[in-house]
Motif scaffolding. Structure first.
Motif, PDB file in Angstrom:
ATOM      1  N   ALA A   1       0.811  -1.221   0.000  1.00  8.83           N
ATOM      2  CA  ALA A   1       0.000   0.000   0.000  1.00  8.83           C
ATOM      3  C   ALA A   1       0.846   1.273   0.000  1.00  8.83           C
ATOM      4  CB  ALA A   1      -0.925  -0.002   1.218  1.00  8.83           C
ATOM      5  N   SER A   2       2.169   1.125  -0.001  1.00 13.51           N
ATOM      6  CA  SER A   2       3.083   2.282   0.047  1.00 13.51           C
ATOM      7  C   SER A   2       2.750   3.201   1.211  1.00 13.51           C
ATOM      8  CB  SER A   2       3.040   3.058  -1.281  1.00 13.51           C
ATOM      9  OG  SER A   2       3.503   2.266  -2.348  1.00 13.51           O
ATOM     10  N   ASP A   3       2.660   2.605   2.393  1.00 15.59           N
ATOM     11  CA  ASP A   3       2.373   3.371   3.613  1.00 15.59           C
ATOM     12  C   ASP A   3       3.679   3.973   4.131  1.00 15.59           C
ATOM     13  OD1 ASP A   3       1.626   4.404   6.014  1.00 15.59           O
ATOM     14  OD2 ASP A   3       0.627   2.609   6.762  1.00 15.59           O
ATOM     15  N   PHE A   4       3.966   5.203   3.710  1.00 12.56           N
ATOM     16  CA  PHE A   4       5.238   5.826   4.042  1.00 12.56           C
ATOM     17  C   PHE A   4       5.269   6.404   5.452  1.00 12.56           C
ATOM     18  CE2 PHE A   4       5.143   6.447  -0.712  1.00 12.56           C
ATOM     19  CZ  PHE A   4       5.972   5.372  -0.960  1.00 12.56           C
ATOM     20  N   SER A   5       4.183   6.225   6.192  1.00 11.50           N
ATOM     21  CA  SER A   5       4.249   6.582   7.605  1.00 11.50           C
ATOM     22  C   SER A   5       5.069   5.566   8.387  1.00 11.50           C
ATOM     23  CB  SER A   5       2.844   6.680   8.197  1.00 11.50           C
ATOM     24  OG  SER A   5       2.230   5.399   8.269  1.00 11.50           O
ATOM     25  N   VAL A   6       5.362   4.425   7.784  1.00 16.90           N
ATOM     26  CA  VAL A   6       6.224   3.411   8.379  1.00 16.90           C
ATOM     27  C   VAL A   6       7.654   3.673   7.910  1.00 16.90           C
ATOM     28  CG1 VAL A   6       6.690   0.945   8.617  1.00 16.90           C
ATOM     29  CG2 VAL A   6       4.333   1.763   8.420  1.00 16.90           C
ATOM     30  N   SER A   7       8.554   3.844   8.833  1.00 18.42           N
ATOM     31  CA  SER A   7       9.931   4.207   8.493  1.00 18.42           C
ATOM     32  C   SER A   7      10.562   3.196   7.545  1.00 18.42           C
ATOM     33  CB  SER A   7      10.762   4.310   9.779  1.00 18.42           C
ATOM     34  OG  SER A   7      12.112   4.539   9.481  1.00 18.42           O
ATOM     35  N   ASN A   8      10.327   1.919   7.791  1.00 20.12           N
ATOM     36  CA  ASN A   8      10.923   0.875   6.960  1.00 20.12           C
ATOM     37  C   ASN A   8      10.424   0.963   5.524  1.00 20.12           C
ATOM     38  OD1 ASN A   8      12.453  -1.415   6.400  1.00 20.12           O
ATOM     39  ND2 ASN A   8      10.809  -2.810   6.950  1.00 20.12           N
ATOM     40  N   VAL A   9       9.132   1.257   5.340  1.00 21.15           N
ATOM     41  CA  VAL A   9       8.564   1.382   3.995  1.00 21.15           C
ATOM     42  C   VAL A   9       9.125   2.619   3.308  1.00 21.15           C
ATOM     43  CG1 VAL A   9       6.435   1.601   2.666  1.00 21.15           C
ATOM     44  CG2 VAL A   9       6.476   0.183   4.725  1.00 21.15           C
ATOM     45  N   ALA A  10       9.192   3.722   4.026  1.00 21.40           N
ATOM     46  CA  ALA A  10       9.704   4.957   3.434  1.00 21.40           C
ATOM     47  C   ALA A  10      11.160   4.814   2.994  1.00 21.40           C
ATOM     48  CB  ALA A  10       9.578   6.102   4.437  1.00 21.40           C
ATOM     49  N   ALA A  11      11.928   4.013   3.719  1.00 18.38           N
ATOM     50  CA  ALA A  11      13.352   3.861   3.394  1.00 18.38           C
ATOM     51  C   ALA A  11      13.594   2.875   2.259  1.00 18.38           C
ATOM     52  CB  ALA A  11      14.123   3.407   4.636  1.00 18.38           C
ATOM     53  N   ASN A  12      12.607   2.025   1.951  1.00 25.22           N
ATOM     54  CA  ASN A  12      12.889   0.930   1.015  1.00 25.22           C
ATOM     55  C   ASN A  12      11.842   0.745  -0.072  1.00 25.22           C
ATOM     56  OD1 ASN A  12      15.325  -0.531   2.389  1.00 25.22           O
ATOM     57  ND2 ASN A  12      13.851  -0.211   4.047  1.00 25.22           N
ATOM     58  N   SER A  13      10.931   1.699  -0.228  1.00 27.30           N
ATOM     59  CA  SER A  13       9.907   1.520  -1.254  1.00 27.30           C
ATOM     60  C   SER A  13       9.603   2.849  -1.928  1.00 27.30           C
ATOM     61  CB  SER A  13       8.639   0.914  -0.647  1.00 27.30           C
ATOM     62  OG  SER A  13       7.751   0.494  -1.671  1.00 27.30           O
ATOM     63  N   HIS A  14       8.782   2.768  -2.978  1.00 29.66           N
ATOM     64  CA  HIS A  14       8.448   3.925  -3.797  1.00 29.66           C
ATOM     65  C   HIS A  14       7.165   3.585  -4.538  1.00 29.66           C
ATOM     66  CE1 HIS A  14       8.822   6.985  -6.983  1.00 29.66           C
ATOM     67  NE2 HIS A  14       9.642   7.616  -6.164  1.00 29.66           N
ATOM     68  N   THR A  15       6.342   4.578  -4.801  1.00 27.80           N
ATOM     69  CA  THR A  15       5.058   4.305  -5.442  1.00 27.80           C
ATOM     70  C   THR A  15       5.217   3.813  -6.878  1.00 27.80           C
ATOM     71  OG1 THR A  15       4.923   6.654  -6.015  1.00 27.80           O
ATOM     72  CG2 THR A  15       3.756   5.926  -4.031  1.00 27.80           C
ATOM     73  N   ASP A  16       6.316   4.156  -7.536  1.00 28.12           N
ATOM     74  CA  ASP A  16       6.497   3.767  -8.936  1.00 28.12           C
ATOM     75  C   ASP A  16       7.036   2.351  -9.108  1.00 28.12           C
ATOM     76  OD1 ASP A  16       5.604   6.210  -9.787  1.00 28.12           O
ATOM     77  OD2 ASP A  16       7.610   7.100  -9.921  1.00 28.12           O
ATOM     78  N   LYS A  17       7.382   1.689  -8.026  1.00 27.93           N
ATOM     79  CA  LYS A  17       7.944   0.343  -8.150  1.00 27.93           C
ATOM     80  C   LYS A  17       6.872  -0.659  -8.569  1.00 27.93           C
ATOM     81  CE  LYS A  17       9.872  -0.796  -4.353  1.00 27.93           C
ATOM     82  NZ  LYS A  17      10.671  -1.534  -3.364  1.00 27.93           N
ATOM     83  N   PRO A  18       7.231  -1.668  -9.397  1.00 27.49           N
ATOM     84  CA  PRO A  18       6.283  -2.756  -9.683  1.00 27.49           C
ATOM     85  C   PRO A  18       5.899  -3.490  -8.400  1.00 27.49           C
ATOM     86  CG  PRO A  18       8.111  -2.775 -11.242  1.00 27.49           C
ATOM     87  CD  PRO A  18       8.464  -1.782 -10.179  1.00 27.49           C
ATOM     88  N   MET A  19       4.703  -4.064  -8.391  1.00 24.86           N
ATOM     89  CA  MET A  19       4.179  -4.678  -7.178  1.00 24.86           C
ATOM     90  C   MET A  19       5.084  -5.797  -6.661  1.00 24.86           C
ATOM     91  SD  MET A  19       2.027  -4.718  -4.776  1.00 24.86           S
ATOM     92  CE  MET A  19       0.842  -3.509  -5.363  1.00 24.86           C
ATOM     93  N   LEU A  20       5.691  -6.590  -7.565  1.00 22.91           N
ATOM     94  CA  LEU A  20       6.572  -7.668  -7.114  1.00 22.91           C
ATOM     95  C   LEU A  20       7.682  -7.130  -6.232  1.00 22.91           C
ATOM     96  CD1 LEU A  20       7.664 -10.580  -7.150  1.00 22.91           C
ATOM     97  CD2 LEU A  20       8.862 -10.009  -9.282  1.00 22.91           C
ATOM     98  N   TYR A  21       8.253  -5.983  -6.613  1.00 25.35           N
ATOM     99  CA  TYR A  21       9.377  -5.445  -5.855  1.00 25.35           C
ATOM    100  C   TYR A  21       8.908  -4.682  -4.627  1.00 25.35           C
ATOM    101  CZ  TYR A  21      11.536  -6.747 -10.215  1.00 25.35           C
ATOM    102  OH  TYR A  21      11.936  -7.460 -11.307  1.00 25.35           O
ATOM    103  N   LYS A  22       7.653  -4.194  -4.640  1.00 26.96           N
ATOM    104  CA  LYS A  22       7.101  -3.646  -3.399  1.00 26.96           C
ATOM    105  C   LYS A  22       6.980  -4.744  -2.351  1.00 26.96           C
ATOM    106  CE  LYS A  22       4.350   0.200  -5.251  1.00 26.96           C
ATOM    107  NZ  LYS A  22       2.990   0.779  -5.353  1.00 26.96           N
ATOM    108  N   VAL A  23       6.471  -5.908  -2.770  1.00 28.79           N
ATOM    109  CA  VAL A  23       6.314  -7.023  -1.833  1.00 28.79           C
ATOM    110  C   VAL A  23       7.672  -7.540  -1.376  1.00 28.79           C
ATOM    111  CG1 VAL A  23       5.455  -9.381  -1.574  1.00 28.79           C
ATOM    112  CG2 VAL A  23       4.050  -7.662  -2.725  1.00 28.79           C
ATOM    113  N   SER A  24       8.583  -7.754  -2.327  1.00 26.54           N
ATOM    114  CA  SER A  24       9.887  -8.312  -1.961  1.00 26.54           C
ATOM    115  C   SER A  24      10.714  -7.327  -1.141  1.00 26.54           C
ATOM    116  CB  SER A  24      10.663  -8.726  -3.211  1.00 26.54           C
ATOM    117  OG  SER A  24      10.924  -7.611  -4.052  1.00 26.54           O
TER     118      SER A  24
END
Length: 660
Positions: free
Chosen positions: A63-86
């Motif tokens: 869900a790209s919840d960037f309120s979570v520090s870990n998500v903000a440091a390692n994810s992005h809204t433009d990433k394909p879903m496979l790499y968001k999950v991984s």
């Protein structure tokens, strides 16, 4: 709110792990089935709680919840879903939750195992729970994956582009299943030492209880390492698949110890012998796994494979490693004089061959461990830096593994207790002769002629042909009627077929590694569209270069055509240089042309100028002969492990012994 659910589930898992440890310990001391059953229930609930936490973490990334520090440091809204999950297991915090998930799930499965004596099972449950307490406490108090950011950023930093790859998405789960699977072998070994069993009748059953866990862990680890090697091969763009990187070594060490454990456990199960050695290897395999976790998370290594983590958390991991392994090996030293189970056997016997094999595997593990840790120890001692790379391992590791490979085909043909070496030699004479011919054929077929590489080709042929000779002996091939051969083939247990596949897969890998390493051809040149570069028998022409847009990157894409030198057998390939605007990083995407067993490996470089001064692009080309076998061999080995794991004797033998 769902993020708080994940954080609560992780804390609840820690509490349940503490309850599991305490109730299992109390149940063992009081010999109370009620308390032991409660500990088993706590183990199952702990696994469920960690699974909930891990699922919440994956949802946060999806869900790209960037309120979570870990998500903000390692994810992005433009990433394909496979790499968001991984990305959920692409960071230190997320991968630690994955580690805890495998640890607790395996611990829950251990509590459902049938046929284990009450004391051994309860003690193992307590040890597994204690491991869970340490790693879950580490996750909760120092590496919380659900830590919030306030205010939340509008966009995340994205995952390292090198990790945005399908092979690396599946590499960590398999690798951790192997790493952490050895924790059950560790717990069973510590439990056996706690129980202090001195009678020889205990150890054959214990060897059979350990073998399935060792086999499953080894198979998972084989797949995980192979996926990692394949990722490094086609993603990093350096033309190779293994560089003896310290993080690569960190995964290879438990694999070597696990292979030795499998062979030693066979002797313990069948003959009750080598109980001390099998116990030691069970402790060592998981110790190496924890050492690997420390190396990649402590900040002592600089590697594309390593997590960038502060040294303080590394010290806590080192404390976990020292506490768990230190106590376990101290207990082993105390109980070692009592581990004398099993009958005697002659040096020339199947037991003797397995012992010799384990000597080589253990010595090989020691060379890898020394080559990995010595530079770190030297730098910590006096600040000096030293590089230990392929030349060191070629001089130390390779001779030991060559010696181990030479005796592999003979082992299954030797009888238990005492055997006839002359008879085994006669049954392997044809395989030996054909292997020599294969080596000579390799020496004549490849240019330039290399005696050591030709010998390696012969060694690979020896492993495959010697293994087939052992199967032919079991089936009485060419010596019995077809109906009898078919009957014997159907009666042969899956474990025997699994051993055959594992040994043959090792031979396939040796063939690929020797030929690819010994006869690889590399060429580099700056090309303008229409120009050609040659490597070995292949020619690569740069047809055009264009800019393409990906989901979260821009790329210069080169379209190339690979042909033989005479222009025949044309095949198009593409190679790219990708730029990721989010992190400002540039990566290469290799163009691979699969030609039978060979690879033509193409990498697009930066803009430059040709020899004539016109604009062009640097193109590097490798011809990697028989490179397919490097990855096919371990796949066959893992399949052999799976077949052996499905053997009904392995799954039901303990119950039969308990019933008897």
């Amino acid at each position: 709110m769902i993020i708080e659910l994940g954080a609560f589930a992780l804390i609840l898992a820690l509490v349940l792990a503490v309850l599991q440890t305490g109730m299992a310990t109390a149940g063992r001391l009081r010999r109370s089935p009620v308390l032991a059953g409660a500990a088993e229930g706590a183990a199952l609930a702990c696994a469920v709680a960690v699974a909930v936490a891990f699922a919440v973490l994956i949802l946060a990334f999806a869900a790209s919840d960037f309120s979570v520090s870990n998500v903000a440091a390692n994810s992005h809204t433009d990433k394909p879903m496979l790499y968001k999950v991984s990305a959920a297991w692409g960071s230190h915090e997320g991968s630690l939750v994955l580690w805890c998930l495998v640890l607790t799930v395996f611990g829950a499965v251990l509590t459902r195992a049938r046929g284990l004596p009450f004391g051994l099972k309860t003690s193992a449950t307590a040890v597994q729970g204690l491991l869970g307490v340490m790693f879950l406490a580490f996750a909760v108090f120092t590496s919380n994956p659900f830590e919030r950011l306030d205010p939340a950023p509008f966009q995340g930093n994205s995952l390292n582009p090198l990790l945005q790859d399908p092979a690396l998405a599946f590499h960590p789960p398999f690798l951790y299943a192997g790493y952490v699977g050895y924790s059950v072998c560790f717990s069973l070994a510590v439990a056996a030492l706690i129980e202090g069993r001195a009678n020889s009748s205990f150890w054959p059953a214990w060897g059979r209880w350990v073998r399935p866990w060792a086999l499953a862990s080894w198979a998972f680890l084989t797949v995980g390492i192979t996926l990692g090697a394949f990722w490094a091969y086609y993603e990093l763009g350096w033309g190779g698949w293994w560089f003896w990187d310290p993080v690569e070594n960190a995964s290879f060490l438990p694999w070597l110890a696990g292979a030795a454990l499998l062979h030693s456990a066979v002797v313990t199960e069948r003959r009750g012998a080598l109980a001390g050695w099998t116990t030691f290897l069970a402790l060592l395999a998981f110790t190496f796994s924890m050492l690997g976790a420390f190396l990649v998370r402590s900040g002592v290594l600089t590697s594309v494979h390593a997590f960038a983590v502060d040294p303080e958390r590394g010290l806590m991991l080192l404390a976990i490693l020292a506490a768990s392994s230190g106590v376990a090996f101290a207990l082993f030293a105390w109980r070692a004089p009592q581990l004398k189970g099993g009958g005697m056997f002659a040096p020339v016997s199947r037991e003797g061959a397995l012992v010799l094999n384990n000597v080589f595997l253990t010595a090989a593990s020691a060379t890898v461990l020394l080559g990995t840790l010595y530079p770190l120890i030297l730098e910590a001692a006096n600040g000096a830096t030293i590089s230990v790379g392929p030349p060191y391992f070629a001089l130390t590791f390779n001779p030991l593994m060559i010696a181990a490979c030479l005796i592999v085909p003979a082992g299954p043909l030797l009888a238990w207790k005492r055997s006839d070496l002359k008879g085994v030699g006669q049954r392997l004479a044809l395989a030996a002769g054909l292997s020599i011919l294969i080596g000579l054929a390799g020496w004549m077929a490849f240019e330039p002629k290399k005696a050591l590489s030709a010998a390696g080709i012969g060694l690979g042929g020896w492993l495959i042909l010697g293994t087939l000779a052992e199967v032919a002996e079991r089936l009485r091939l060419f010596r019995a009627p077809l109906a009898e051969i078919w009957r014997r083939a159907r009666a042969l247990p899956l474990g025997a077929w699994g051993t055959t596949l594992a040994h043959a897969g090792l031979g396939v890998f040796v063939l690929g590694a020797v030929v690819e390493t010994g006869y690889r051809v590399e060429a580099a040149r700056t090309l303008a569209p229409g120009q050609t570069i040659e490597a070995g028998k292949w020619a690569v022409r740069l047809d055009s270069v264009s800019v393409v847009e990906g989901p979260n990157y821009l790329a210069e894409q080169g379209r190339l055509t690979v042909t033989l030198r005479d222009g025949s057998l044309p095949k198009p390939v593409t190679a790219e240089r990708r730029f990721f605007p989010t992190g400002g990083e540039t990566t290469t995407e290799v163009g691979l042309d699969f030609r039978g067993l060979d690879d033509v490996y193409v990498v697009m470089g930066e803009r430059s100028r040709t020899e004539a001064g016109t604009p062009g692009w640097t193109v590097r080309v490798w011809w990697n002969p028989w490179a397919r076998l490097i990855f096919l061999g371990p796949a066959i080995m893992a399949l052999g492990g799976l077949l052996s794991l499905l053997d009904r004797r392995l799954r039901l033998g303990v119950n039969r012994k308990a019933a008897a």
